[in-house]
Design a protein around this motif. Structure first.
Motif, PDB file in Angstrom:
ATOM      1  N   ASP A  16       0.831  -1.204   0.000  1.00 46.67           N
ATOM      2  CA  ASP A  16       0.000   0.000   0.000  1.00 46.67           C
ATOM      3  C   ASP A  16       0.865   1.253   0.000  1.00 46.67           C
ATOM      4  N   PRO A  17       0.565   2.223  -0.867  1.00 52.97           N
ATOM      5  CA  PRO A  17       1.296   3.496  -0.812  1.00 52.97           C
ATOM      6  C   PRO A  17       0.904   4.287   0.422  1.00 52.97           C
ATOM      7  N   ILE A  18       1.806   5.128   0.880  1.00 57.71           N
ATOM      8  CA  ILE A  18       1.513   5.972   2.028  1.00 57.71           C
ATOM      9  C   ILE A  18       1.117   7.366   1.560  1.00 57.71           C
ATOM     10  N   THR A  19       0.449   8.094   2.436  1.00 50.62           N
ATOM     11  CA  THR A  19       0.082   9.483   2.172  1.00 50.62           C
ATOM     12  C   THR A  19       0.597  10.333   3.324  1.00 50.62           C
ATOM     13  N   THR A  20       0.410  11.635   3.220  1.00 47.30           N
ATOM     14  CA  THR A  20       0.873  12.522   4.286  1.00 47.30           C
ATOM     15  C   THR A  20      -0.085  13.693   4.461  1.00 47.30           C
ATOM     16  N   ILE A  21      -0.116  14.214   5.677  1.00 43.86           N
ATOM     17  CA  ILE A  21      -0.898  15.420   5.966  1.00 43.86           C
ATOM     18  C   ILE A  21       0.005  16.567   6.401  1.00 43.86           C
ATOM     19  N   MET A  22       1.332  16.360   6.320  1.00 40.14           N
ATOM     20  CA  MET A  22       2.273  17.402   6.726  1.00 40.14           C
ATOM     21  C   MET A  22       2.436  18.399   5.578  1.00 40.14           C
ATOM     22  N   ASP A  23       2.076  19.646   5.813  1.00 45.07           N
ATOM     23  CA  ASP A  23       2.132  20.647   4.743  1.00 45.07           C
ATOM     24  C   ASP A  23       2.933  21.893   5.117  1.00 45.07           C
ATOM     25  N   GLU A  24       3.808  21.777   6.133  1.00 45.50           N
ATOM     26  CA  GLU A  24       4.662  22.915   6.493  1.00 45.50           C
ATOM     27  C   GLU A  24       5.655  23.193   5.370  1.00 45.50           C
ATOM     28  N   GLU A  25       5.981  24.457   5.184  1.00 48.85           N
ATOM     29  CA  GLU A  25       6.960  24.845   4.171  1.00 48.85           C
ATOM     30  C   GLU A  25       8.039  25.725   4.785  1.00 48.85           C
ATOM     31  N   THR A  26       9.263  25.541   4.317  1.00 47.71           N
ATOM     32  CA  THR A  26      10.393  26.289   4.884  1.00 47.71           C
ATOM     33  C   THR A  26      11.143  27.089   3.818  1.00 47.71           C
TER      34      THR A  26
END
Length: 377
Positions: free
Chosen positions: A243-253
């Motif tokens: 199964d592929p993973i997803t992410t909810i982290m959307d911080e930008e630097t």
């Protein structure tokens, strides 16, 4: 009694969830809860998380142990007389790891010589086998003792169990203790010992073992909170099986994603971004930088990493050649929150799936190739 198997993506908050659940359980009961993790580093991570969630202190009802400390203190030592002799109650000292790899034990099962050294240490390869043997010889007293003490047991990094570990786990899953097993088969980089027994049910195959059981509930959390979407896509491309993973982290630097840089530009990059240097193993030269091996950084989170690739990883990046055993590489690239820089001895002029960018390193800019997300689609 409720047994839960949690399949968790890297950075999904597995340790947080274990500790949060354990604190809730002990708040409503008088029995203890046991959390078992594979490594000393994992034990420290659990202790740190418990303190975070419990006003800075450990809860005395929550016992935290590494796998071998669990085997020795909770299963072997209390009933050691069934292997050491009727009058022997405090003979065994510790675990002997000297024969973990490359040594075949020809001693007959059920004999003292199979499990113990002359110095009265338990052989690591036979520790879980000994636990199962002692439980059988004592008519189930080991499992019975654990039932009396603990209402819940949590096993972290369960994909690292091997051999008779699985047999012991089966006994616990059939008991009156609520068992929670957590792990990620894509991070099956270690095993507790070198075993042929149950080999098709361990490591990356352990979820098939759990799916064949009728007394467990399987939960999947394939959403990470650790890293951004670009790193997530790169991880799925590196480990496309399952199964592929997803992410909810959307911080930008301002410096986010996956980049290829030249070895000649490493010092400028390192001084400006201060990444953690990672490598596959000690065979990879990293100059004077302090590096952590991929396998050893499991469970860690860094803001940025700088990776010195070995041959297979360089071939994956430059030639898109699939990795035969991607587990350790997967651990390495899922450690950072914001950026990965992969060091190449010779930077290509162009590379499919990447675009050329100039990276700001303070007083200078360096040439880089940036991974484009669409390559993973």
């Amino acid at each position: 009694m409720k047994n839960i198997i949690k399949i968790s993506a890297a950075g999904s908050g597995k340790t947080y969830d274990i500790c949060h659940d354990a604190l809730n359980v002990v708040a409503g009961g008088d029995k203890k809860v046991l959390i078992v993790t594979y490594t000393n580093r994992g034990e420290k991570a659990v202790e740190t998380e418990i303190r975070k969630q419990n006003k800075g202190v450990l809860n005395p009802q929550i016992v935290i142990k590494t796998w071998y400390r669990f085997l020795l203190s909770e299963t072997i030592k209390p009933y050691q007389r069934y292997i050491t002799g009727g009058g022997s109650f405090n003979v065994l000292k510790g675990i002997d790891y000297s024969q973990t790899y490359g040594v075949v034990n020809y001693q007959r099962k059920g004999t003292r010589a199979r499990y113990l050294t002359k110095a009265e240490d338990v052989l690591s390869n036979q520790a879980s086998e000994l636990a199962c043997f002692l439980d059988e010889k004592s008519n189930g007293k080991i499992i019975g003792r654990l039932i009396e003490i603990y209402s819940n047991i949590y096993f972290d990094e369960v994909q690292d169990l091997a051999g008779y570990d699985i047999d012991l786990l089966k006994l616990l899953l059939d008991s009156d203790i609520s068992i929670t097993c957590c792990g990620d088969n894509k991070q099956a980089t270690f095993s507790t010992h070198n075993a042929k027994k149950n080999k098709n049910q361990t490591g990356k195959n352990i979820w098939q073992f759990f799916e064949g059981l009728s007394n467990v509930e399987i939960e999947k959390n394939l959403t990470s909170r650790r890293f951004n979407q670009v790193i997530c896509c790169f991880a799925n491309m590196l480990f496309p099986i399952g199964d592929p993973i997803t992410t909810i982290m959307d911080e930008e630097t301002g410096h986010d994603g996956v980049f290829l840089i030249s070895q000649s530009d490493v010092e400028a990059y390192y001084q400006y971004y201060h990444p953690q240097v990672l490598r596959f193993d000690a065979k990879t030269r990293v100059g004077n930088y302090h590096a952590v091996n991929f396998g050893a950084c499991k469970g860690e989170t860094f803001e940025r990493v700088l990776i010195y690739p070995n041959g297979p990883l360089a071939d994956f990046v430059i030639r898109n050649k699939a990795l035969g055993s991607p587990e350790k590489y997967y651990v390495g690239i899922t450690r950072p929150k914001y950026s990965i820089a992969i060091v190449l001895k010779a930077m290509p002029e162009v590379l499919n799936g990447y675009q050329e960018v100039a990276l700001n390193c303070g007083d200078s800019h360096i040439r880089s190739l940036e991974f484009i997300v669409k390559r993973a689609n």
